[in-house]
Design a protein around this motif. Sequence first.
Motif, PDB file in Angstrom:
ATOM      1  N   GLY A   9       0.824  -1.194   0.000  1.00 60.46           N
ATOM      2  CA  GLY A   9       0.000   0.000   0.000  1.00 60.46           C
ATOM      3  C   GLY A   9       0.860   1.246   0.000  1.00 60.46           C
ATOM      4  N   ALA A  11       0.987   5.395   1.645  1.00 65.08           N
ATOM      5  CA  ALA A  11       0.439   6.310   2.644  1.00 65.08           C
ATOM      6  C   ALA A  11       1.212   7.620   2.613  1.00 65.08           C
ATOM      7  CB  ALA A  11       0.517   5.695   4.044  1.00 65.08           C
ATOM      8  N   PHE A  12       0.634   8.636   3.217  1.00 68.99           N
ATOM      9  CA  PHE A  12       1.294   9.929   3.330  1.00 68.99           C
ATOM     10  C   PHE A  12       2.260   9.950   4.510  1.00 68.99           C
ATOM     11  CE2 PHE A  12      -2.725  11.361   1.266  1.00 68.99           C
ATOM     12  CZ  PHE A  12      -2.152  11.874   0.117  1.00 68.99           C
ATOM     13  N   LYS A  13       3.331  10.713   4.376  1.00 65.46           N
ATOM     14  CA  LYS A  13       4.251  10.947   5.485  1.00 65.46           C
ATOM     15  C   LYS A  13       3.454  11.492   6.668  1.00 65.46           C
ATOM     16  CE  LYS A  13       8.285  13.696   6.745  1.00 65.46           C
ATOM     17  NZ  LYS A  13       9.320  14.629   6.254  1.00 65.46           N
ATOM     18  N   GLY A  15       1.062  10.227   8.089  1.00 68.11           N
ATOM     19  CA  GLY A  15      -0.340   9.834   8.029  1.00 68.11           C
ATOM     20  C   GLY A  15      -0.580   8.493   8.694  1.00 68.11           C
ATOM     21  N   SER A  16      -1.827   8.118   8.709  1.00 69.89           N
ATOM     22  CA  SER A  16      -2.220   6.817   9.231  1.00 69.89           C
ATOM     23  C   SER A  16      -2.546   5.905   8.058  1.00 69.89           C
ATOM     24  CB  SER A  16      -3.441   6.956  10.134  1.00 69.89           C
ATOM     25  OG  SER A  16      -3.776   5.698  10.688  1.00 69.89           O
ATOM     26  N   VAL A  17      -2.799   4.648   8.360  1.00 66.34           N
ATOM     27  CA  VAL A  17      -3.243   3.687   7.355  1.00 66.34           C
ATOM     28  C   VAL A  17      -4.334   2.821   7.967  1.00 66.34           C
ATOM     29  CG1 VAL A  17      -1.087   3.560   6.045  1.00 66.34           C
ATOM     30  CG2 VAL A  17      -1.409   2.051   7.990  1.00 66.34           C
ATOM     31  N   THR A  80     -14.211   0.006   1.384  1.00 73.41           N
ATOM     32  CA  THR A  80     -12.760   0.025   1.592  1.00 73.41           C
ATOM     33  C   THR A  80     -12.075  -1.204   1.001  1.00 73.41           C
ATOM     34  OG1 THR A  80     -12.941  -1.030   3.769  1.00 73.41           O
ATOM     35  CG2 THR A  80     -12.969   1.382   3.707  1.00 73.41           C
ATOM     36  N   GLU A  93      -6.661   0.160  12.101  1.00 75.55           N
ATOM     37  CA  GLU A  93      -6.286   1.529  11.763  1.00 75.55           C
ATOM     38  C   GLU A  93      -5.133   1.920  12.682  1.00 75.55           C
ATOM     39  OE1 GLU A  93      -8.159   5.998  11.204  1.00 75.55           O
ATOM     40  OE2 GLU A  93      -9.467   4.343  11.763  1.00 75.55           O
ATOM     41  N   VAL A 129       4.388  -0.667   3.258  1.00 84.58           N
ATOM     42  CA  VAL A 129       3.786   0.618   2.975  1.00 84.58           C
ATOM     43  C   VAL A 129       4.852   1.566   2.435  1.00 84.58           C
ATOM     44  CG1 VAL A 129       2.430   2.519   3.944  1.00 84.58           C
ATOM     45  CG2 VAL A 129       2.192   0.216   4.908  1.00 84.58           C
ATOM     46  N   ILE A 131       5.860   5.317   1.514  1.00 82.31           N
ATOM     47  CA  ILE A 131       5.439   6.618   2.030  1.00 82.31           C
ATOM     48  C   ILE A 131       5.722   7.713   0.998  1.00 82.31           C
ATOM     49  CG2 ILE A 131       5.746   8.277   3.923  1.00 82.31           C
ATOM     50  CD1 ILE A 131       4.475   5.477   4.608  1.00 82.31           C
TER      51      ILE A 131
END
Length: 132
Positions: A9, A11-13, A15-17, A80, A93, A129, A131
């Motif tokens: 996946g 994700a943003f720096k 951020g959460s996932v 989702t 989460e 993940v 980033i």
Amino acid sequence: MAEACDIHGVAFKHGSVVLLARVVGADGSPLVPSQITSARYTVELLDEADADVATPVAAHTAVQVAVAGLLSETLLIDDTWEVDDLGYNFRHELDVSAQPAFDIAGRNYRVVFELVPANGQVILVRFRVHII
């Protein structure tokens, strides 16, 4: 034997996932909460040059997770889940409200869940993940 693989996946720096998976036991049927006695996760920053090197992320190492909130009794399908028509039974989460888990953009992190069953071997569920 089912093939072992990381679930990928992005994700943003900082951020959460939301991590989703369908996790099955040795017999191929979906796991349910009553089969697992405990669960924990660790987030690791992966070394770009050496696949055997991973650095645990502070405040996200061996974090206990409530099994009842991690696994569902049945397979779920909602907006989702985009993998298939069967659904997922594993959802977590990642809580980054007190401590970010993903500090470096452009790098890969691994989130490893260790599920301890009432009977049998520890079950690993792994996410990779990237980033941005």
